[in-house]
Write an enzyme that holds these catalytic residues in place. Structure first.
Site, PDB file in Angstrom:
ATOM      1  CB  VAL A 111      -0.930  -0.006   1.244  1.00 47.81           C
ATOM      2  CG1 VAL A 111      -1.852  -1.215   1.227  1.00 47.81           C
ATOM      3  CG2 VAL A 111      -0.122   0.021   2.540  1.00 47.81           C
ATOM      4  CG  HIS A 127      -3.835  -6.091   0.187  1.00 48.37           C
ATOM      5  ND1 HIS A 127      -2.752  -6.850   0.598  1.00 48.37           N
ATOM      6  CD2 HIS A 127      -4.770  -6.968  -0.218  1.00 48.37           C
ATOM      7  CE1 HIS A 127      -3.049  -8.130   0.456  1.00 48.37           C
ATOM      8  NE2 HIS A 127      -4.277  -8.234  -0.055  1.00 48.37           N
ATOM      9  CB  CYS A 135     -15.832   9.917   4.487  1.00 47.10           C
ATOM     10  SG  CYS A 135     -17.056  10.410   5.705  1.00 47.10           S
ATOM     11  N   GLY A 195       8.963 -11.145  -3.162  1.00 46.89           N
ATOM     12  CA  GLY A 195       8.933 -10.501  -1.845  1.00 46.89           C
ATOM     13  C   GLY A 195       7.641 -10.674  -1.098  1.00 46.89           C
TER      14      GLY A 195
HETATM   15  C1  BV8 Z   1     -10.825 -11.479   2.816  1.00 45.66           C
HETATM   16  C2  BV8 Z   1      -3.338  -3.924   3.947  1.00 45.66           C
HETATM   17  C3  BV8 Z   1     -13.118 -12.075   2.853  1.00 45.66           C
HETATM   18  C4  BV8 Z   1      -3.399  -3.079   5.148  1.00 45.66           C
HETATM   19  C5  BV8 Z   1      -3.273  -6.313   4.380  1.00 45.66           C
HETATM   20  C6  BV8 Z   1      -7.416 -18.560   7.580  1.00 45.66           C
HETATM   21  C7  BV8 Z   1      -6.816 -19.207   6.505  1.00 45.66           C
HETATM   22  C8  BV8 Z   1      -6.692 -18.593   5.255  1.00 45.66           C
HETATM   23  C9  BV8 Z   1      -7.174 -17.292   5.066  1.00 45.66           C
HETATM   24  C10 BV8 Z   1      -7.757 -16.655   6.139  1.00 45.66           C
HETATM   25  C11 BV8 Z   1      -7.879 -17.281   7.384  1.00 45.66           C
HETATM   26  N1  BV8 Z   1      -8.474 -16.402   8.221  1.00 45.66           N
HETATM   27  C12 BV8 Z   1      -8.730 -15.262   7.557  1.00 45.66           C
HETATM   28  C13 BV8 Z   1      -8.324 -15.408   6.287  1.00 45.66           C
HETATM   29  C14 BV8 Z   1      -8.429 -14.417   5.194  1.00 45.66           C
HETATM   30  C15 BV8 Z   1      -7.348 -13.359   5.357  1.00 45.66           C
HETATM   31  C16 BV8 Z   1      -5.988 -14.016   5.304  1.00 45.66           C
HETATM   32  O1  BV8 Z   1      -5.513 -14.398   4.250  1.00 45.66           O
HETATM   33  N2  BV8 Z   1      -5.343 -14.123   6.492  1.00 45.66           N
HETATM   34  C17 BV8 Z   1      -4.027 -14.743   6.540  1.00 45.66           C
HETATM   35  C18 BV8 Z   1      -3.106 -13.907   7.441  1.00 45.66           C
HETATM   36  C19 BV8 Z   1      -4.191 -16.154   7.077  1.00 45.66           C
HETATM   37  N3  BV8 Z   1      -7.510 -12.483   4.209  1.00 45.66           N
HETATM   38  C20 BV8 Z   1      -8.357 -11.443   4.313  1.00 45.66           C
HETATM   39  O2  BV8 Z   1      -8.953 -11.138   5.325  1.00 45.66           O
HETATM   40  C21 BV8 Z   1      -8.576 -10.677   3.022  1.00 45.66           C
HETATM   41  N4  BV8 Z   1      -9.990 -10.462   2.861  1.00 45.66           N
HETATM   42  O3  BV8 Z   1     -10.495 -12.634   2.822  1.00 45.66           O
HETATM   43  O4  BV8 Z   1     -12.132 -11.052   2.769  1.00 45.66           O
HETATM   44  C22 BV8 Z   1     -14.340 -11.484   2.317  1.00 45.66           C
HETATM   45  C23 BV8 Z   1     -14.739 -11.778   1.005  1.00 45.66           C
HETATM   46  C24 BV8 Z   1     -15.903 -11.237   0.523  1.00 45.66           C
HETATM   47  C25 BV8 Z   1     -16.685 -10.389   1.339  1.00 45.66           C
HETATM   48  C26 BV8 Z   1     -16.256 -10.080   2.652  1.00 45.66           C
HETATM   49  C27 BV8 Z   1     -15.081 -10.617   3.145  1.00 45.66           C
HETATM   50  C28 BV8 Z   1      -7.919  -9.306   3.119  1.00 45.66           C
HETATM   51  C29 BV8 Z   1      -6.416  -9.467   3.189  1.00 45.66           C
HETATM   52  C30 BV8 Z   1      -5.751  -8.082   3.099  1.00 45.66           C
HETATM   53  C31 BV8 Z   1      -5.325  -7.651   4.492  1.00 45.66           C
HETATM   54  N5  BV8 Z   1      -4.568  -6.400   4.369  1.00 45.66           N
HETATM   55  N6  BV8 Z   1      -2.638  -5.154   4.277  1.00 45.66           N
HETATM   56  C32 BV8 Z   1      -2.036  -2.575   5.529  1.00 45.66           C
HETATM   57  O5  BV8 Z   1      -1.040  -2.798   4.805  1.00 45.66           O
HETATM   58  O6  BV8 Z   1      -1.982  -1.931   6.583  1.00 45.66           O
HETATM   59  S1  BV8 Z   1      -2.353  -7.725   4.467  1.00 45.66           S
HETATM   60  C33 BV8 Z   1      -0.685  -7.431   4.594  1.00 45.66           C
HETATM   61  O7  BV8 Z   1      -0.089  -8.707   4.347  1.00 45.66           O
HETATM   62  C34 BV8 Z   1      -0.049  -6.518   3.538  1.00 45.66           C
HETATM   63  O8  BV8 Z   1      -0.916  -6.130   2.492  1.00 45.66           O
HETATM   64  C35 BV8 Z   1       1.036  -7.418   2.964  1.00 45.66           C
HETATM   65  O9  BV8 Z   1       1.441  -7.058   1.715  1.00 45.66           O
HETATM   66  C36 BV8 Z   1       0.299  -8.685   2.984  1.00 45.66           C
HETATM   67  C37 BV8 Z   1       1.014  -9.916   2.676  1.00 45.66           C
HETATM   68  O10 BV8 Z   1       2.194  -9.929   3.421  1.00 45.66           O
HETATM   69  P1  BV8 Z   1       3.551  -9.900   2.544  1.00 45.66           P
HETATM   70  O11 BV8 Z   1       3.442  -8.783   1.578  1.00 45.66           O
HETATM   71  O12 BV8 Z   1       3.802 -11.259   1.997  1.00 45.66           O
HETATM   72  O13 BV8 Z   1       4.602  -9.488   3.616  1.00 45.66           O
HETATM   73  P2  BV8 Z   1       5.270 -10.477   4.692  1.00 45.66           P
HETATM   74  O14 BV8 Z   1       5.904  -9.625   5.731  1.00 45.66           O
HETATM   75  O15 BV8 Z   1       4.266 -11.520   5.100  1.00 45.66           O
HETATM   76  O16 BV8 Z   1       6.408 -11.235   3.876  1.00 45.66           O
HETATM   77  C38 BV8 Z   1       7.512 -10.508   3.382  1.00 45.66           C
HETATM   78  C39 BV8 Z   1       8.260 -11.466   2.487  1.00 45.66           C
HETATM   79  O17 BV8 Z   1       9.329 -10.741   1.865  1.00 45.66           O
HETATM   80  C40 BV8 Z   1       8.896 -12.617   3.240  1.00 45.66           C
HETATM   81  O18 BV8 Z   1       8.668 -13.820   2.528  1.00 45.66           O
HETATM   82  C41 BV8 Z   1      10.394 -12.278   3.238  1.00 45.66           C
HETATM   83  O19 BV8 Z   1      11.196 -13.430   3.162  1.00 45.66           O
HETATM   84  C42 BV8 Z   1      10.501 -11.517   1.950  1.00 45.66           C
HETATM   85  N7  BV8 Z   1      11.615 -10.556   1.883  1.00 45.66           N
HETATM   86  C43 BV8 Z   1      12.214  -9.896   2.909  1.00 45.66           C
HETATM   87  N8  BV8 Z   1      13.196  -9.093   2.405  1.00 45.66           N
HETATM   88  C44 BV8 Z   1      13.174  -9.251   1.058  1.00 45.66           C
HETATM   89  C45 BV8 Z   1      12.172 -10.182   0.727  1.00 45.66           C
HETATM   90  N9  BV8 Z   1      11.917 -10.540  -0.541  1.00 45.66           N
HETATM   91  C46 BV8 Z   1      12.676  -9.989  -1.502  1.00 45.66           C
HETATM   92  N10 BV8 Z   1      13.660  -9.084  -1.266  1.00 45.66           N
HETATM   93  C47 BV8 Z   1      13.929  -8.703   0.002  1.00 45.66           C
HETATM   94  N11 BV8 Z   1      14.906  -7.806   0.235  1.00 45.66           N
HETATM   95 ZN    ZN Z   2     -17.761  12.335   4.673  1.00 44.55          ZN
END
Ligand code: BV8
Ligand code: ZN
Length: 247
Positions: A111, A127, A135, A195
């Site tokens: 984001v 996202h 709002c 990433g």
């Molecule tokens: C939805 C925005 C339903 C806000 C974010 C149980 C099982 C499965 C799924 C679920 C569950 N319980 C709930 C769910 C669904 C849930 C989900 O998936 N949860 C997960 C945690 C289990 N998903 C949701 O809720 C989604 N919505 O399902 O809605 C629905 C449908 C219809 C109608 C109504 C409802 C919404 C998900 C979005 C949440 N928002 N962020 C903000 O940013 O503040 S998520 C957040 O995680 C960020 O967006 C981020 O991008 C995202 C994913 O994380 P990553 O980007 O992968 O980052 P992370 O730190 O995890 O990893 C970094 C990686 O980089 C690592 O691998 C590391 O090794 C690597 N790295 C490090 N350095 C480097 C590198 N790579 C390359 N170069 C480097 N130098």
């Molecule tokens: Zn308003």
């Protein structure tokens, strides 16, 4: 590593349609903390406490303090060579290649807006955007780049509470962005996963959509990911170093 890089380089040259899914890891080298790494954003907080509509309803000020802190870090961050390389790949693919029109679509979970600042034309923002607010009452959405936002939580002209225009856990992804991401993944000959820990759905499911439609999969990450076992190429390294060499 060298031969994998070379093989992927050649495949990228050949491919007409390419898509990439990026996550917080590509912003790590710009100094923006990832979510789940050891220095991750979630280290001190749990996602439930902050990135959910319930958390915001319970304590909008706390959630806004977290976003203010992140906006400050992102404001001082700069895109790195990895972001620039993806913008270059987009230019290369969209320029006519021997009359063949190629296409590159960037899909991001981030984001922070670093891809836009690196020159990516219209990244698919699954996202949302930390630099936009919406709002709760009148639904009006606008850019807000104040760093920091002084009065917390900020208010709309209509008096309603403003929230970050990002997708929280439990919230649906913007349908238009999701449709674009699905189409790009289904049409890609090569799908790059860069990433991301590939644990957040439905974003992480795009790799499966691409593979099921016949795409080859490349993973670029210093750590293992759940997609490695089904990837055609796994490049273990940092995006800022590998992407420029690849592209
Ligand atoms: C939805 C925005 C339903 C806000 C974010 C149980 C099982 C499965 C799924 C679920 C569950 N319980 C709930 C769910 C669904 C849930 C989900 O998936 N949860 C997960 C945690 C289990 N998903 C949701 O809720 C989604 N919505 O399902 O809605 C629905 C449908 C219809 C109608 C109504 C409802 C919404 C998900 C979005 C949440 N928002 N962020 C903000 O940013 O503040 S998520 C957040 O995680 C960020 O967006 C981020 O991008 C995202 C994913 O994380 P990553 O980007 O992968 O980052 P992370 O730190 O995890 O990893 C970094 C990686 O980089 C690592 O691998 C590391 O090794 C690597 N790295 C490090 N350095 C480097 C590198 N790579 C390359 N170069 C480097 N130098
Ligand atoms: Zn308003």
């Amino acid at each position: 590593m060298e031969e994998t890089l070379q093989a992927l380089r050649e495949a990228l040259c050949e491919a007409k349609t390419v898509a990439a899914l990026t996550g917080a890891g590509i912003s790590a080298e710009s100094g923006v903390p990832t979510f789940r790494g050891k220095e991750g954003l979630w280290r001190n907080y749990s996602p439930e406490r902050l990135a959910t509509p319930e958390a915001f309803a319970r304590d909008p000020r706390l959630v806004w303090e977290w976003y203010n802190w992140r906006r400050g870090i992102i404001h001082r961050a700069r895109p790195h060579a990895g972001h620039l390389a993806l913008a270059e790949l987009e230019r290369k693919k969209s320029a006519d290649q021997e009359g063949r029109r190629g296409r590159f679509t960037l899909v991001t979970q981030n984001v922070d807006g670093l891809h836009d600042r690196a020159g990516s034309q219209s990244p698919v923002k699954l996202h949302g955007d930390i630099w936009r607010v919406r709002c709760l009452d009148c639904g009006r959405e606008e850019r807000n780049e104040q760093v920091p936002i002084l009065e917390l939580p900020p208010r709309c002209h209509c008096g309603g509470l403003l929230r970050p225009a990002v997708v929280w856990f439990g919230e649906p992804l913007p349908p238009d962005q999701w449709e674009r991401a699905l189409a790009a993944s289904a049409q890609a000959e090569i799908f790059l996963v860069i990433g991301t820990s590939a644990v957040v759905y439905p974003a992480a499911g795009l790799a499966e959509v691409a593979r099921r439609s016949g795409a080859k999969l490349a993973v670029i990450n210093p750590q293992p990911t759940p997609l490695d076992h089904q990837a055609d190429w796994v490049l273990k390294g940092e995006s800022g170093k590998l992407l420029p060499r690849l592209i």
